[in-house]
Write a protein that holds these residues in place. Structure first.
Motif, PDB file in Angstrom:
ATOM      1  N   ALA A  91       1.073  -0.991  -0.108  1.00  0.00           N
ATOM      2  CA  ALA A  91       0.033  -0.154   0.017  1.00  0.00           C
ATOM      3  C   ALA A  91       0.944   1.365   0.115  1.00  0.00           C
ATOM      4  O   ALA A  91       1.948   1.239   0.253  1.00  0.00           O
ATOM      5  CB  ALA A  91      -0.747   0.014   1.178  1.00  0.00           C
ATOM      6  N   PHE A 139       4.334   1.416  -6.715  1.00  0.00           N
ATOM      7  CA  PHE A 139       3.202   0.524  -6.315  1.00  0.00           C
ATOM      8  C   PHE A 139       2.461  -0.096  -7.512  1.00  0.00           C
ATOM      9  O   PHE A 139       2.187  -1.340  -7.282  1.00  0.00           O
ATOM     10  CB  PHE A 139       2.214   1.664  -5.919  1.00  0.00           C
ATOM     11  CG  PHE A 139       0.789   0.949  -5.514  1.00  0.00           C
ATOM     12  CD1 PHE A 139      -0.351   1.083  -6.088  1.00  0.00           C
ATOM     13  CD2 PHE A 139       0.465   0.450  -4.300  1.00  0.00           C
ATOM     14  CE1 PHE A 139      -1.810   0.097  -5.819  1.00  0.00           C
ATOM     15  CE2 PHE A 139      -0.773  -0.189  -3.767  1.00  0.00           C
ATOM     16  CZ  PHE A 139      -1.668  -0.350  -4.735  1.00  0.00           C
ATOM     17  N   GLU A 140       2.525   0.538  -8.666  1.00  0.00           N
ATOM     18  CA  GLU A 140       1.985  -0.236  -9.811  1.00  0.00           C
ATOM     19  C   GLU A 140       2.922  -1.411 -10.107  1.00  0.00           C
ATOM     20  O   GLU A 140       2.345  -2.421 -10.452  1.00  0.00           O
ATOM     21  CB  GLU A 140       1.925   0.785 -11.072  1.00  0.00           C
ATOM     22  CG  GLU A 140       0.551   1.687 -11.098  1.00  0.00           C
ATOM     23  CD  GLU A 140      -0.560   0.935 -10.996  1.00  0.00           C
ATOM     24  OE1 GLU A 140      -1.500   1.312 -10.037  1.00  0.00           O
ATOM     25  OE2 GLU A 140      -0.627  -0.186 -11.693  1.00  0.00           O
ATOM     26  N   SER A 143       2.146  -4.040  -7.871  1.00  0.00           N
ATOM     27  CA  SER A 143       0.625  -4.933  -7.943  1.00  0.00           C
ATOM     28  C   SER A 143       0.831  -5.782  -9.593  1.00  0.00           C
ATOM     29  O   SER A 143       0.569  -6.941  -9.569  1.00  0.00           O
ATOM     30  CB  SER A 143      -0.339  -3.850  -8.465  1.00  0.00           C
ATOM     31  OG  SER A 143      -0.205  -3.003  -7.615  1.00  0.00           O
ATOM     32  N   ALA A 146       3.015  -8.901  -8.569  1.00  0.00           N
ATOM     33  CA  ALA A 146       2.101  -9.740  -7.600  1.00  0.00           C
ATOM     34  C   ALA A 146       1.182 -10.411  -8.501  1.00  0.00           C
ATOM     35  O   ALA A 146       1.117 -11.731  -8.326  1.00  0.00           O
ATOM     36  CB  ALA A 146       1.342  -8.911  -6.552  1.00  0.00           C
TER      37      ALA A 146
END
Lengths: 249, 96
Positions: A91, A139-140, A143, A146
């Motif tokens: 986050a 963050f992107e 993501s 992941a």
């Protein structure tokens, strides 16, 4: 898999190099190095609980978000890498004093069953880049990487796939089939189940099956229209049977 | 695939995700993918004293495999339709 110490950055290639390598069929797909999604120099990383050997809050170094692993190499040369399946969540954390990426890591050792009690080990990681602008790209990238690592553990879908291919004529295969042949009749329960299933199935036009023949209705019963259809089907199977020997010549 | 489709209909709804490590996060469902990885916006933690680390976090990405439950608003889904759809999907994936 828990966080693993490393002493050098992992092997990777850039997005451009990957595009070039795969612009035509490569010699081997297995030897293509994983793609670096984001690299951030001059980040400060803190781990709680800290990694043995990488002491101190706030370690400065370079962050490598590679499609295979998340890696960090400190200025001192030592570092660590994390498998994406152990990142339970990540986050953007915006506090008045600092903005950071927060990651919660699952540190239960590999092979252990998921524990029910409080003892499943967890580590927290804070990544502070030099500028706030890097937060969203980090963050992107996390993501994207992941979602490249779904769990391999057997789940319901895998079981269902095996059942889809079960062979009906295996001895003891377990499927009792009802083909509506001579001497076979559905019980009242069976007929009700069939009626329900028929009602929820959508057939393509022209492929509707014949209506169910009710034995109690007698010879000239309500379903008089079914007879021509069933005899057509019988003719069809007979001609097919006849043509088979010819076909094999 | 069905649950993925259900979540796609729930984007922009407020949901509460309970993780396998007992953390409960409430937020607006921004997106979901085929592995049920969830992105939540404007999150708040249900029990902040037990989980102080999530303070000042606005958006998060939760790995699908760590989710235990997702609590959705009762008005957001028709449970009767969902039950029927689940039965139909089960029947079609078990067709001989």
């Amino acid at each position: 898999m828990p966080t693993v110490p490393i002493s050098a950055p992992p092997t990777f290639i850039t997005v451009e190099e990957h595009r070039d390598l795969t612009s035509s069929t490569p010699d081997s797909f297995n030897s293509i190095p994983p793609v670096l999604r984001h690299k951030e120099a001059n980040v400060t990383v803190s781990l709680d609980p800290p990694l043995p050997g990488l002491e101190g809050e706030n370690i400065k170094g370079t962050l490598y978000i590679v499609e295979s692993v998340l890696a960090f190499v400190a200025a001192s040369g030592s570092g660590f890498q994390i498998d994406y399946p152990s990142i339970t969540l990540h986050a953007v954390k915006r506090e008045p004093t600092r903005v950071s990426i927060y990651c919660q890591l699952d540190e239960t050792p590999e092979g252990q069953p998921l524990p029910e009690d409080e003892d499943s080990e967890m580590r927290e990681m804070f990544i502070v880049p030099e500028t706030e602008d890097s937060l969203e790209p980090i963050f992107e990238a996390l993501s994207i990487c992941a979602s490249l690592h779904p769990d391999k553990a057997g789940d319901d879908d895998e079981d269902m796939e095996d059942e889809m291919f079960a062979d009906a004529d295996e001895s003891g295969g377990g499927f009792e089939t009802f083909a509506g042949g001579e001497g076979e009749e559905l019980s009242a329960v069976g007929r009700a189940a069939l009626a329900h299933l028929e009602s929820i199935i959508v057939y393509p036009p022209g492929r509707e099956p014949p209506a169910v023949v009710e034995p109690e209705d007698g010879v000239n019963g309500v379903n008089g229209t079914t007879e021509p259809e069933t005899s057509e089907e019988e003719d069809l199977t007979q001609t097919e049977a006849q043509s088979l020997p010819n076909g094999t010549h | 695939m069905l649950i993925f489709s259900v979540f796609k209909t729930l984007t922009d709804q407020v949901v509460t995700v309970e993780l396998k490590n007992d953390l409960c996060i409430t937020g607006t469902l921004k997106s979901v993918d085929q592995f049920l990885n969830i992105r939540l916006d404007k999150i708040s933690v249900v029990d902040p004293e037990r989980h102080p680390h999530m303070m000042a976090v606005k958006n998060c990405f939760i790995r699908g495999s760590v989710v235990r439950y997702v609590q959705i608003p009762a008005t957001a889904v028709d449970t009767q339709l969902l039950e029927d759809a689940t039965r139909r999907e089960h029947a079609s994936t078990h067709k001989r």
